[in-house]
Design an enzyme around this catalytic site. Structure first.
Site, PDB file in Angstrom:
ATOM      1  N   GLY A  27      47.426  32.466  37.455  1.00  0.00           N
ATOM      2  CA  GLY A  27      46.616  32.090  37.148  1.00  0.00           C
ATOM      3  C   GLY A  27      46.244  30.712  37.221  1.00  0.00           C
ATOM      4  CB  SER A  28      46.592  29.072  40.681  1.00  0.00           C
ATOM      5  OG  SER A  28      45.461  29.932  41.572  1.00  0.00           O
ATOM      6  NE  ARG A  33      45.561  51.316  32.167  1.00  0.00           N
ATOM      7  CZ  ARG A  33      44.857  50.508  33.632  1.00  0.00           C
ATOM      8  NH1 ARG A  33      43.625  51.135  33.583  1.00  0.00           N
ATOM      9  NH2 ARG A  33      45.156  49.945  34.068  1.00  0.00           N
ATOM     10  CG  LEU A  86      36.704  49.000  37.103  1.00  0.00           C
ATOM     11  CD1 LEU A  86      35.904  50.145  36.408  1.00  0.00           C
ATOM     12  CD2 LEU A  86      35.962  48.204  36.808  1.00  0.00           C
ATOM     13  CG  ASN A 140      35.383  39.063  39.076  1.00  0.00           C
ATOM     14  OD1 ASN A 140      36.312  38.660  39.302  1.00  0.00           O
ATOM     15  ND2 ASN A 140      35.101  39.875  39.924  1.00  0.00           N
ATOM     16  CG  HIS A 175      35.928  40.365  45.840  1.00  0.00           C
ATOM     17  ND1 HIS A 175      36.889  41.683  44.888  1.00  0.00           N
ATOM     18  CD2 HIS A 175      35.829  40.946  46.880  1.00  0.00           C
ATOM     19  CE1 HIS A 175      37.284  41.844  46.003  1.00  0.00           C
ATOM     20  NE2 HIS A 175      37.205  41.430  46.782  1.00  0.00           N
ATOM     21  CG  ASP A 203      30.337  48.739  42.724  1.00  0.00           C
ATOM     22  OD1 ASP A 203      31.179  48.285  42.547  1.00  0.00           O
ATOM     23  OD2 ASP A 203      30.935  50.216  43.254  1.00  0.00           O
ATOM     24  CD  GLU A 228      39.597  32.916  44.935  1.00  0.00           C
ATOM     25  OE1 GLU A 228      39.396  33.626  45.157  1.00  0.00           O
ATOM     26  OE2 GLU A 228      40.736  32.525  44.375  1.00  0.00           O
TER      27      GLU A 228
HETATM   28  C1  GAR Z   1      41.861  35.084  43.049  1.00  0.00           C
HETATM   29  O1  GAR Z   1      41.876  34.946  44.853  1.00  0.00           O
HETATM   30  C2  GAR Z   1      40.619  35.549  43.180  1.00  0.00           C
HETATM   31  O2  GAR Z   1      39.452  35.718  43.356  1.00  0.00           O
HETATM   32  C3  GAR Z   1      41.489  37.328  42.776  1.00  0.00           C
HETATM   33  O3  GAR Z   1      42.555  37.610  42.717  1.00  0.00           O
HETATM   34  C4  GAR Z   1      42.897  36.265  42.896  1.00  0.00           C
HETATM   35  C5  GAR Z   1      43.761  35.193  41.404  1.00  0.00           C
HETATM   36  O4  GAR Z   1      44.370  33.977  41.681  1.00  0.00           O
HETATM   37  N1  GAR Z   1      40.173  38.447  41.967  1.00  0.00           N
HETATM   38  C6  GAR Z   1      40.477  40.043  42.952  1.00  0.00           C
HETATM   39  O5  GAR Z   1      41.166  39.824  43.235  1.00  0.00           O
HETATM   40  C7  GAR Z   1      39.557  40.698  41.569  1.00  0.00           C
HETATM   41  N2  GAR Z   1      39.563  41.240  42.412  1.00  0.00           N
HETATM   42  P1  GAR Z   1      45.206  33.525  40.567  1.00  0.00           P
HETATM   43  O6  GAR Z   1      46.000  34.052  39.608  1.00  0.00           O
HETATM   44  O7  GAR Z   1      45.712  32.350  41.583  1.00  0.00           O
HETATM   45  O8  GAR Z   1      43.842  32.704  39.973  1.00  0.00           O
END
Ligand code: GAR
Length: 186
Positions: free
Chosen positions: A12-13, A58, A87, A102, A104, A145, A174
């Site tokens: 969750g950063s 879930r 999903l 989202n 990615h 997608d 990010e």
């Molecule tokens: C992030 O890099 C995000 O882009 C990725 O998970 C990480 C979460 O980091 N998301 C995916 O891969 C979605 N397909 P965080 O928990 O430290 O924010």
């Protein structure tokens, strides 16, 4: 006032970075952080930030209205997926048309699809000796997608970069761009 909910499955950063970005902007509120994982560190971050949380299973997620009811109660207008791995079910997608974004950790359409999340993406990028990677911020719609790409940013990959090095470069992008792009979308 625009009210946001953030969905996250792990550390969750990004969720924390987004919450801090909006914390001094009175026209926005992070109204809740939701997770499918009761042990996710994002929930500790939420508690420190005084943001309400919801954890769901879930079957609650896919087969009940628990999540949409909770979001309605909190008057949430917009959903941010920040490291969320499931999903989304149709009831949620239909309640939030064009209002779910989202991030990615790669340059879609490359390195997308099932199993491609977090470190799996960076390992594949390094194995394939890519010279660059990046982030993709995109909308989520009923055709998973095909969500409209809103923004991409690139970083270069050095020949000796490890997946951890790539993850660090991607996280930097990010943190810099995701909150700003969310603000523009709102
Ligand atoms: C992030 O890099 C995000 O882009 C990725 O998970 C990480 C979460 O980091 N998301 C995916 O891969 C979605 N397909 P965080 O928990 O430290 O924010």
């Amino acid at each position: 006032m625009k009210r946001l909910a953030i969905f996250a499955s792990g550390s969750g950063s990004n969720a924390e970075n987004i919450a801090r970005y909006f914390s001094d902007k009175p026209e926005f509120e992070i109204s809740a952080i939701l997770s499918n994982n009761a042990n996710a560190f994002v929930l500790s971050r939420a508690r420190s930030l005084n943001i309400p949380t919801l954890v769901f299973s879930r079957s609650e997620f896919n087969k009940t209205d628990k999540i949409v009811s909770f979001l309605a109660e909190k008057k949430v207008d917009f959903i941010v997926l920040a490291g969320f791995i499931w999903l989304l079910p149709l009831n949620l997608l239909r309640k939030y048309p064009d209002s779910i974004v989202n991030i990615h950790p790669a340059l879609l359409p490359k390195y997308g699809g099932k199993g491609m999340y977090g470190m799996n993406v960076h390992k594949a990028v390094v194995e394939n000796k890519e010279k660059e990677s990046g982030i993709t911020i995109h909308m989520i719609n009923e055709k998973y997608d095909e969500g409209r790409i809103i923004y991409q940013a690139k970083c270069s990959i050095a020949p000796n970069d490890t997946p951890e090095d790539v993850a660090e470069k991607i996280h930097k992008l990010e943190y810099e761009f995701f909150p700003k792009i969310i603000e523009q979308l709102l």
